[in-house]
Design a protein around this motif. Structure first.
Motif, PDB file in Angstrom:
ATOM      1  N   TYR A 163      -1.369   8.024  -4.296  1.00  0.00           N
ATOM      2  CA  TYR A 163      -0.394   7.553  -4.583  1.00  0.00           C
ATOM      3  C   TYR A 163       1.277   7.130  -4.393  1.00  0.00           C
ATOM      4  CZ  TYR A 163      -4.756   5.002  -4.738  1.00  0.00           C
ATOM      5  OH  TYR A 163      -5.787   4.199  -5.154  1.00  0.00           O
ATOM      6  N   MET A 164       0.941   8.442  -4.435  1.00  0.00           N
ATOM      7  CA  MET A 164       2.792   8.609  -4.273  1.00  0.00           C
ATOM      8  C   MET A 164       3.223   7.649  -2.755  1.00  0.00           C
ATOM      9  SD  MET A 164       3.373  12.404  -4.551  1.00  0.00           S
ATOM     10  CE  MET A 164       5.352  12.402  -2.979  1.00  0.00           C
ATOM     11  N   ASN A 165       2.501   7.564  -1.771  1.00  0.00           N
ATOM     12  CA  ASN A 165       2.933   6.559  -0.668  1.00  0.00           C
ATOM     13  C   ASN A 165       2.743   5.510  -0.725  1.00  0.00           C
ATOM     14  OD1 ASN A 165       0.665   5.550   2.188  1.00  0.00           O
ATOM     15  ND2 ASN A 165       2.449   6.337   3.051  1.00  0.00           N
ATOM     16  N   SER A 166       1.643   4.871  -1.727  1.00  0.00           N
ATOM     17  CA  SER A 166       1.501   4.030  -2.123  1.00  0.00           C
ATOM     18  C   SER A 166       2.681   3.834  -2.797  1.00  0.00           C
ATOM     19  CB  SER A 166       0.497   3.339  -3.091  1.00  0.00           C
ATOM     20  OG  SER A 166      -1.168   3.055  -2.529  1.00  0.00           O
ATOM     21  N   MET A 167       2.835   3.579  -3.659  1.00  0.00           N
ATOM     22  CA  MET A 167       4.544   3.781  -4.868  1.00  0.00           C
ATOM     23  C   MET A 167       6.048   3.452  -4.084  1.00  0.00           C
ATOM     24  SD  MET A 167       3.652   6.079  -7.967  1.00  0.00           S
ATOM     25  CE  MET A 167       5.470   4.929  -8.849  1.00  0.00           C
ATOM     26  N   GLU A 180       4.371  -7.043  -1.937  1.00  0.00           N
ATOM     27  CA  GLU A 180       3.296  -6.172  -1.516  1.00  0.00           C
ATOM     28  C   GLU A 180       3.926  -5.721  -0.360  1.00  0.00           C
ATOM     29  OE1 GLU A 180       1.667  -3.638  -2.296  1.00  0.00           O
ATOM     30  OE2 GLU A 180       0.138  -4.137  -2.885  1.00  0.00           O
ATOM     31  N   ALA A 181       3.158  -4.100   0.357  1.00  0.00           N
ATOM     32  CA  ALA A 181       3.398  -3.628   1.940  1.00  0.00           C
ATOM     33  C   ALA A 181       2.135  -3.959   2.348  1.00  0.00           C
ATOM     34  CB  ALA A 181       3.544  -2.479   1.204  1.00  0.00           C
ATOM     35  N   LEU A 182       2.051  -3.941   3.394  1.00  0.00           N
ATOM     36  CA  LEU A 182       1.640  -4.236   4.542  1.00  0.00           C
ATOM     37  C   LEU A 182       1.434  -2.621   5.201  1.00  0.00           C
ATOM     38  CD1 LEU A 182      -1.262  -4.512   5.644  1.00  0.00           C
ATOM     39  CD2 LEU A 182      -0.394  -6.038   7.325  1.00  0.00           C
ATOM     40  N   TYR A 189      -1.621   0.999  13.522  1.00  0.00           N
ATOM     41  CA  TYR A 189      -3.254  -0.395  13.277  1.00  0.00           C
ATOM     42  C   TYR A 189      -2.487  -0.650  12.028  1.00  0.00           C
ATOM     43  CZ  TYR A 189      -4.543   0.289  17.977  1.00  0.00           C
ATOM     44  OH  TYR A 189      -4.347  -0.192  19.649  1.00  0.00           O
ATOM     45  N   VAL A 190      -3.234  -1.882  11.487  1.00  0.00           N
ATOM     46  CA  VAL A 190      -2.816  -2.351  10.476  1.00  0.00           C
ATOM     47  C   VAL A 190      -4.276  -1.424   8.553  1.00  0.00           C
ATOM     48  CG1 VAL A 190      -3.848  -3.948   8.294  1.00  0.00           C
ATOM     49  CG2 VAL A 190      -1.950  -5.019  10.432  1.00  0.00           C
ATOM     50  N   SER A 191      -3.600  -1.125   8.106  1.00  0.00           N
ATOM     51  CA  SER A 191      -4.448   0.006   7.291  1.00  0.00           C
ATOM     52  C   SER A 191      -5.373  -0.877   6.190  1.00  0.00           C
ATOM     53  CB  SER A 191      -4.072   1.195   6.209  1.00  0.00           C
ATOM     54  OG  SER A 191      -4.539   1.595   5.729  1.00  0.00           O
ATOM     55  N   GLU A 192      -4.154  -1.409   5.300  1.00  0.00           N
ATOM     56  CA  GLU A 192      -4.233  -1.695   3.558  1.00  0.00           C
ATOM     57  C   GLU A 192      -3.155  -1.324   2.972  1.00  0.00           C
ATOM     58  OE1 GLU A 192      -6.766   1.063   1.389  1.00  0.00           O
ATOM     59  OE2 GLU A 192      -5.532   2.914   2.006  1.00  0.00           O
ATOM     60  N   GLY A 193      -2.841  -2.501   2.244  1.00  0.00           N
ATOM     61  CA  GLY A 193      -2.165  -2.823   1.060  1.00  0.00           C
ATOM     62  C   GLY A 193      -1.614  -1.278   0.213  1.00  0.00           C
ATOM     63  N   SER A 194      -0.645  -1.028  -0.656  1.00  0.00           N
ATOM     64  CA  SER A 194      -0.572  -0.118  -1.588  1.00  0.00           C
ATOM     65  C   SER A 194      -1.849  -0.185  -2.630  1.00  0.00           C
ATOM     66  CB  SER A 194       0.958   0.102  -2.716  1.00  0.00           C
ATOM     67  OG  SER A 194       0.391  -1.106  -3.426  1.00  0.00           O
ATOM     68  N   GLY A 195      -2.256  -1.143  -3.066  1.00  0.00           N
ATOM     69  CA  GLY A 195      -3.191  -1.036  -3.677  1.00  0.00           C
ATOM     70  C   GLY A 195      -4.370  -2.118  -3.707  1.00  0.00           C
ATOM     71  N   GLU A 196      -4.904  -2.345  -2.377  1.00  0.00           N
ATOM     72  CA  GLU A 196      -5.557  -3.278  -1.287  1.00  0.00           C
ATOM     73  C   GLU A 196      -6.243  -3.542  -0.425  1.00  0.00           C
ATOM     74  OE1 GLU A 196      -1.907  -4.148  -2.197  1.00  0.00           O
ATOM     75  OE2 GLU A 196      -2.275  -4.993  -4.303  1.00  0.00           O
ATOM     76  N   ASN A 197      -6.999  -3.542  -0.360  1.00  0.00           N
ATOM     77  CA  ASN A 197      -7.553  -3.772   1.486  1.00  0.00           C
ATOM     78  C   ASN A 197      -7.226  -4.978   1.585  1.00  0.00           C
ATOM     79  OD1 ASN A 197     -10.662  -1.878   0.005  1.00  0.00           O
ATOM     80  ND2 ASN A 197      -9.570  -1.525   1.932  1.00  0.00           N
ATOM     81  N   PHE A 198      -7.200  -5.037   3.526  1.00  0.00           N
ATOM     82  CA  PHE A 198      -6.931  -6.317   3.847  1.00  0.00           C
ATOM     83  C   PHE A 198      -8.088  -6.971   4.517  1.00  0.00           C
ATOM     84  CE2 PHE A 198      -4.987  -8.202   7.682  1.00  0.00           C
ATOM     85  CZ  PHE A 198      -4.422  -9.120   7.148  1.00  0.00           C
TER      86      PHE A 198
END
Ligand code: PMP
Length: 305
Positions: A163-167, A180-182, A189-198
């Motif tokens: 979650y360092m990466n997410s923050m 929010e970030a994507l 390629y698209v992976s996910e949000g900082s704490g969500e799936n896309f």
């Protein structure tokens, strides 16, 4: 968060909220090796119930296995601890946070003299992105930070350190005026949000990235099932950022974020720039299921009483 009334389950016992403490030499505090879950309980027709409790507990055990951490409690004990954390704090709805961490028994990286400890806290936490954004959708930006690689931190474990990466990604997005970030994977390629799936929708088909760099989200699985129940085709595939720019709809899923529409990515309006019809349908079905208003999938609810 630490200064409030209530009870926290710690290593098998309910302790006073303010007394649920650990030492400053706690190993996980220094190196980030720990695993956790984010679970929600909703006020359902049948009384307060935890949504997909067993799936969350299974993922917690899998996360611990991936990180090679011993698990000092059984699944049944941890399921019971989560129910008790909601019930004994008199919560009608709750966000539940189980976490497994190494104690202060030693500081070496071998971690061979450490004990794993488990905590379960529960508190009230409303819509993660705000009630308003569940309707109007959020504005997001492609992150300059790349999502984890399977061979660096691995991606199937919900681990503290990841979650360092997410923050970093979220704080960057917020500093650019976004909600929010994507994050893209190491190949772009698209992976996910900082704490969500896309997810995105194009020409009536629902797409979500394959699970190489994204967490195996329980809300993701739920939405895939609800979409299939409603007769939609759901395809897991590699998605590029420019495919998202021209999608008809896009949304994030997560226990905290629930089903959050995305109205804009990198200053490009997605679809009509508001919650799309497929997103709204899935969001409605999701809220019906978690609140026990739907006959289908009642087995996903575990009453706390
Ligand atoms: N990806 C990441 C990075 C997350 O932190 C979360 C939240 N746990 C999710 C996806 C969504 O997972 P879930 O639906 O199981 O909450």
């Amino acid at each position: 968060m630490s200064d409030r009334d209530g009870l926290i389950w710690l290593d098998g016992e309910m302790v006073d909220w303010r007394e649920a403490k650990t030492h400053v030499l706690t190993h996980t505090l220094h190196y980030g090796m720990g695993v956790f879950e984010g679970v929600r309980a909703y006020e359902a027709e049948q009384g307060t119930a935890i949504f997909r409790l067993e799936a969350h507990t299974d993922r917690l055990f899998n996360s611990a296995k991936i990180m090679n951490m011993p698990m000092p409690f059984s699944k049944e004990e941890l399921n019971e601890a989560q129910r008790a954390a909601v019930r004994e704090n008199d919560l009608k709805s709750a966000y539940i946070r189980p976490m497994v961490f190494y104690g202060s028994e030693g500081m070496g990286l071998r971690a061979d003299n450490l004990k794993a400890h488990v905590v379960v806290a529960a508190w009230e936490w409303g819509a993660y992105m705000g009630e308003e954004n569940l309707k109007k959708g959020i504005k997001i930006a492609t992150s300059s930070f790349t999502r984890h690689h399977v061979n660096v931190t691995m991606t199937k474990a919900k681990s503290n350190g990841s979650y360092m990466n997410s923050m970093l990604a979220l704080q960057e997005a917020v500093s650019h005026g976004c909600d929010e970030a994507l994050l893209l994977d190491t190949e772009g390629y698209v992976s996910e949000g900082s704490g969500e799936n896309f997810f995105m929708v194009r020409d009536g088909v629902i797409y979500t990235p394959e699970l190489t760099a994204a967490l195996d989200g329980i809300t993701r699985k739920t939405i895939m099932q609800l979409a299939k129940d409603a007769g939609y085709e759901v395809r897991e595939k590699r998605i590029t950022r420019d495919e998202v720019y021209i999608a008809d709809e896009a949304f994030f899923t997560g226990t905290a974020a629930e089903v959050t529409p995305i109205r804009e990515l990198d200053n490009r309006t997605i679809g009509q720039g508001s919650r799309g019809p497929v997103t709204e349908m899935l969001q409605t079905k999701y809220f019906d299921v978690v609140h026990g208003r739907s006959e289908a999938h009642l087995d996903w609810l575990t009453p706390v009483a």
